[in-house]
Design a protein around this motif. Structure first.
Motif, PDB file in Angstrom:
ATOM      1  N   LEU A   1       0.837  -1.207   0.000  1.00  0.00           N
ATOM      2  CA  LEU A   1       0.000   0.000   0.000  1.00  0.00           C
ATOM      3  C   LEU A   1       0.863   1.244   0.000  1.00  0.00           C
ATOM      4  O   LEU A   1       0.626   2.190  -0.764  1.00  0.00           O
ATOM      5  CB  LEU A   1      -0.921  -0.005   1.223  1.00  0.00           C
TER       6      LEU A   1
ATOM      7  N   SER B   1     -13.026   0.565   2.228  1.00  0.00           N
ATOM      8  CA  SER B   1     -11.618   0.228   2.475  1.00  0.00           C
ATOM      9  C   SER B   1     -11.459  -0.311   3.893  1.00  0.00           C
ATOM     10  O   SER B   1     -11.950   0.286   4.854  1.00  0.00           O
ATOM     11  CB  SER B   1     -10.735   1.469   2.323  1.00  0.00           C
TER      12      SER B   1
ATOM     13  N   MET C   1      -5.867   4.057   1.115  1.00  0.00           N
ATOM     14  CA  MET C   1      -6.612   3.091   0.317  1.00  0.00           C
ATOM     15  C   MET C   1      -7.742   3.779  -0.440  1.00  0.00           C
ATOM     16  O   MET C   1      -7.969   3.518  -1.623  1.00  0.00           O
ATOM     17  CB  MET C   1      -7.169   1.975   1.205  1.00  0.00           C
TER      18      MET C   1
ATOM     19  N   LEU D   1      -8.058   3.872  -4.510  1.00  0.00           N
ATOM     20  CA  LEU D   1      -9.250   3.357  -5.191  1.00  0.00           C
ATOM     21  C   LEU D   1      -9.913   4.442  -6.034  1.00  0.00           C
ATOM     22  O   LEU D   1     -10.322   4.200  -7.179  1.00  0.00           O
ATOM     23  CB  LEU D   1     -10.234   2.799  -4.155  1.00  0.00           C
TER      24      LEU D   1
ATOM     25  N   VAL E   1     -12.727  -3.928   0.478  1.00  0.00           N
ATOM     26  CA  VAL E   1     -11.385  -4.075  -0.096  1.00  0.00           C
ATOM     27  C   VAL E   1     -10.387  -4.050   1.045  1.00  0.00           C
ATOM     28  O   VAL E   1     -10.431  -3.159   1.899  1.00  0.00           O
ATOM     29  CB  VAL E   1     -11.083  -2.930  -1.085  1.00  0.00           C
TER      30      VAL E   1
ATOM     31  N   ILE F   1      -6.160  -5.234   2.666  1.00  0.00           N
ATOM     32  CA  ILE F   1      -4.739  -5.459   2.379  1.00  0.00           C
ATOM     33  C   ILE F   1      -4.174  -6.532   3.300  1.00  0.00           C
ATOM     34  O   ILE F   1      -2.954  -6.669   3.401  1.00  0.00           O
ATOM     35  CB  ILE F   1      -3.924  -4.157   2.545  1.00  0.00           C
TER      36      ILE F   1
ATOM     37  N   TYR G   1      -8.981  -8.020  -2.504  1.00  0.00           N
ATOM     38  CA  TYR G   1      -7.693  -7.391  -2.182  1.00  0.00           C
ATOM     39  C   TYR G   1      -7.563  -6.078  -2.972  1.00  0.00           C
ATOM     40  O   TYR G   1      -8.007  -5.976  -4.127  1.00  0.00           O
ATOM     41  CB  TYR G   1      -6.547  -8.313  -2.557  1.00  0.00           C
ATOM     42  N   LEU G   2      -6.890  -5.132  -2.359  1.00  0.00           N
ATOM     43  CA  LEU G   2      -6.629  -3.864  -3.059  1.00  0.00           C
ATOM     44  C   LEU G   2      -5.913  -4.128  -4.389  1.00  0.00           C
ATOM     45  O   LEU G   2      -6.221  -3.488  -5.402  1.00  0.00           O
ATOM     46  CB  LEU G   2      -5.764  -2.964  -2.174  1.00  0.00           C
TER      47      LEU G   2
END
Length: 302
Positions: free
Chosen positions: A127, A154, A176, A180, A229, A231, A260-261
């Motif tokens: 990230l 997120s 995040m 996105l 979403v 991580i 997952y991101l």
């Protein structure tokens, strides 16, 4: 090590097992970004939370071996996608840096194993790499397709941003959401983004773990999210795998994709359904197929 591989990749146990979709989507996304990674040779378990709670010394030595192997390759950046691995590796660095007795024990252990000291290796989370090394503007420029009319929440889990604050702001993480949005995804306000998912509990005090899981899913639904979403591989599995049980217990029709991101970003950059591990979804499979491909591909990893 090939000169083009800037990032040394430490998968940890999860990304070779239940979190395989995370590895698939991470490697695909970094390939599309022309940021190749190379897997750390001969890595071992990071010594995450269970070991740290039983034997701090053993956990530190397990993590130290991985860090020393990374230093031996000459790489400066060690990519650790799993939140538990990331935290354990960083925690071990801090303990060696601030506690002389642990530093002496670790140095003696590494010397006996023929490994170098821990200096000069920076543990990084994907990230933070996407946000700082790639950047939002670059992600916008590379986006080739967008999810239309899909709202996502997120979710960081409880280990990524505390205590070190290098992955994101510990009190109000927003990276995040920003990533996105940069690739065209609509995000919702989600105040539980760092609340524990109950992952370690579902295997021990099962009802308590599932209850924590339900709270996160229920709040995401209430906020209008159609997917979560994350991580964290443990959070992803925990939120994904128990929705049928939650539906049976509560009678509520929760069937939400847990992505997952790197799956969402990788798809926006042009990655394909299977190479991003999207065919491995358990909950919300019909939505995942509808959003990310017109084909129906049936496969699961549990």
């Amino acid at each position: 090590m090939q000169p083009s591989a800037k990032y040394l990749y430490y998968p940890g146990c999860s990304l070779k097992g239940t979190g395989i979709a995370y590895e698939e989507s991470l490697l695909t996304t970094f390939r599309l970004l022309e940021m190749p990674v190379k897997e750390l040779p001969d890595w071992n378990c990071c010594g995450a939370t269970t070991y740290m709670s039983i034997s701090e010394e053993s956990a530190t030595l397990l993590a130290a071996r991985n860090l020393a192997l990374a230093r031996q390759t000459g790489s400066k950046d060690l990519l650790a996608p799993c939140n538990a691995c990331y935290l354990t590796l960083r925690k071990s660095q801090e303990m060696v840096a601030h506690y002389p007795q642990i530093a002496r024990q670790t140095e003696q252990f590494l010397e006996q194993a023929g490994l170098p000291r821990l200096d000069s290796v920076r543990v990084r989370h994907p990230l933070e790499v996407l946000y700082n090394d790639v950047g939002l503007q670059r992600l916008r420029e590379l986006t080739v397709r967008r999810l239309q009319g899909v709202r996502m929440a997120s979710y960081y889990g409880c280990q990524a941003v505390r205590p070190y604050g290098e992955v994101d702001d510990p009190h109000d993480p927003t990276r995040m959401d920003e990533i996105l949005k940069a690739v065209g995804v609509e995000v919702v306000e989600y105040s539980l983004k760092t609340k524990c998912c109950g992952g370690p509990l579902t295997g021990t005090i099962h009802d308590a773990g599932v209850r924590l899981n339900y709270i996160l899913l229920k709040e995401a639904v209430r906020r209008g999210a159609q997917a979560i979403v994350t991580i964290c591989p443990l959070c992803q599995f925990n939120l994904d795998a128990y929705q049928a049980e939650i539906r049976k217990q509560t009678g509520e029709p929760i069937d939400m994709p847990i992505l997952y991101l790197t799956q969402v970003v990788g798809w926006a950059l042009g990655g394909e359904f299977r190479e991003l591990g999207l065919h491995r979804a358990i909950s919300g499979r019909k939505l995942v197929e509808q959003w990310f491909t017109a084909k129906k591909e049936a496969e699961t990893y549990v």
